[in-house]
Design a protein around this motif. Sequence first.
Motif, PDB file in Angstrom:
ATOM      1  N   GLY A 148       4.905   1.803   5.857  1.00  0.00           N
ATOM      2  CA  GLY A 148       5.225   0.544   5.194  1.00  0.00           C
ATOM      3  C   GLY A 148       4.967  -0.643   6.104  1.00  0.00           C
ATOM      4  O   GLY A 148       5.217  -0.563   7.315  1.00  0.00           O
ATOM      5  N   ILE A 179       5.986  -4.532   6.867  1.00  0.00           N
ATOM      6  CA  ILE A 179       7.075  -5.479   6.644  1.00  0.00           C
ATOM      7  C   ILE A 179       6.655  -6.854   7.146  1.00  0.00           C
ATOM      8  O   ILE A 179       6.137  -6.982   8.260  1.00  0.00           O
ATOM      9  CB  ILE A 179       8.352  -5.035   7.388  1.00  0.00           C
ATOM     10  CG1 ILE A 179       8.739  -3.602   7.000  1.00  0.00           C
ATOM     11  CG2 ILE A 179       9.496  -6.006   7.132  1.00  0.00           C
ATOM     12  CD1 ILE A 179       9.052  -3.408   5.544  1.00  0.00           C
ATOM     13  N   PRO A 214       9.152  -5.784   2.365  1.00  0.00           N
ATOM     14  CA  PRO A 214       8.023  -4.845   2.345  1.00  0.00           C
ATOM     15  C   PRO A 214       6.873  -5.418   1.526  1.00  0.00           C
ATOM     16  O   PRO A 214       7.070  -5.860   0.384  1.00  0.00           O
ATOM     17  CB  PRO A 214       8.624  -3.611   1.656  1.00  0.00           C
ATOM     18  CG  PRO A 214       9.698  -4.153   0.767  1.00  0.00           C
ATOM     19  CD  PRO A 214      10.237  -5.379   1.461  1.00  0.00           C
ATOM     20  N   ALA A 273      10.910   1.925   3.201  1.00  0.00           N
ATOM     21  CA  ALA A 273      10.016   0.759   3.248  1.00  0.00           C
ATOM     22  C   ALA A 273       8.754   0.964   2.417  1.00  0.00           C
ATOM     23  O   ALA A 273       8.382   0.114   1.602  1.00  0.00           O
ATOM     24  CB  ALA A 273       9.654   0.433   4.692  1.00  0.00           C
TER      25      ALA A 273
END
Length: 265
Positions: free
Chosen positions: A111, A113, A118, A220
């Motif tokens: 993921g 960020i 996210p 995430a």
Amino acid sequence: MTAPHPFSFDIGSLLSVARHAGQEILRVYHTTFEVRLKADLTPLTKADESSNAIILAGLSDLTPDIPVLSEETQHAPYEERMEWETMWLVDPLDGTKEFVKKNGEFAVCIGLIENGRPVLGVIYVPIYDALYYGGAQLGAFVSTGGGPLVPIEAARHRPQGPLVALKSRSHPDERLIDFMKPYSPIQWVTAGSAYKFCLLASADAHVYPRLNKTYEWDTAAGHALLEGAGAIMTDLEGKPFLYNKPNLENGPFIAKAPIFPDVFP
């Protein structure tokens, strides 16, 4: 071919990294492997370590200036992380318990960020050779068996039968029954790892409530995928579910298809 996106790196290359890591996991899966215990008494295998190495090397090549926080590496202190506007959150083998049980319900999770939110998630489910990715500005897609990327979206219509709710296979929580009782009838589907996010994003389920413990790397990628598919994920008060917190343990959350405008809250 991937859709246009706002990132400086090639998403196709990122997908290849995830698939490479997952194929290495699958190779170990079909061998006799050792299971060790980490300090928190959770299992660790060669597959976790090999996948982690592949992902870290791949991300270093793709985005050398973006820091990475992985479940399987030493975590930078918050005093350092708080300066990270952009970061990768990685679970190189989400569902190690399922991997050890050999039930196939495990995944690679990557993921991205930005400022606590996210923006891109990649989930690869090796046993199905299913590669998912998505984000709020991207939409959501799946490729199966190395085939073309196909758009997916969360459920847009209420089912005529029961609502399909997801719960964890290895982390059961009896509180969920009472939590969902106002929305009966409910058909519960049990699944392991971040694969639950894929089921929700693909409209194979309608809601995923989680009351017990998860960590940021567990959610995430799935959170970003859900937003790309038009689903919603918040805390139980409907507030944004944020990342890169001082404590990397998540609070309870509710992930839901957009057929729930009046639910939670």
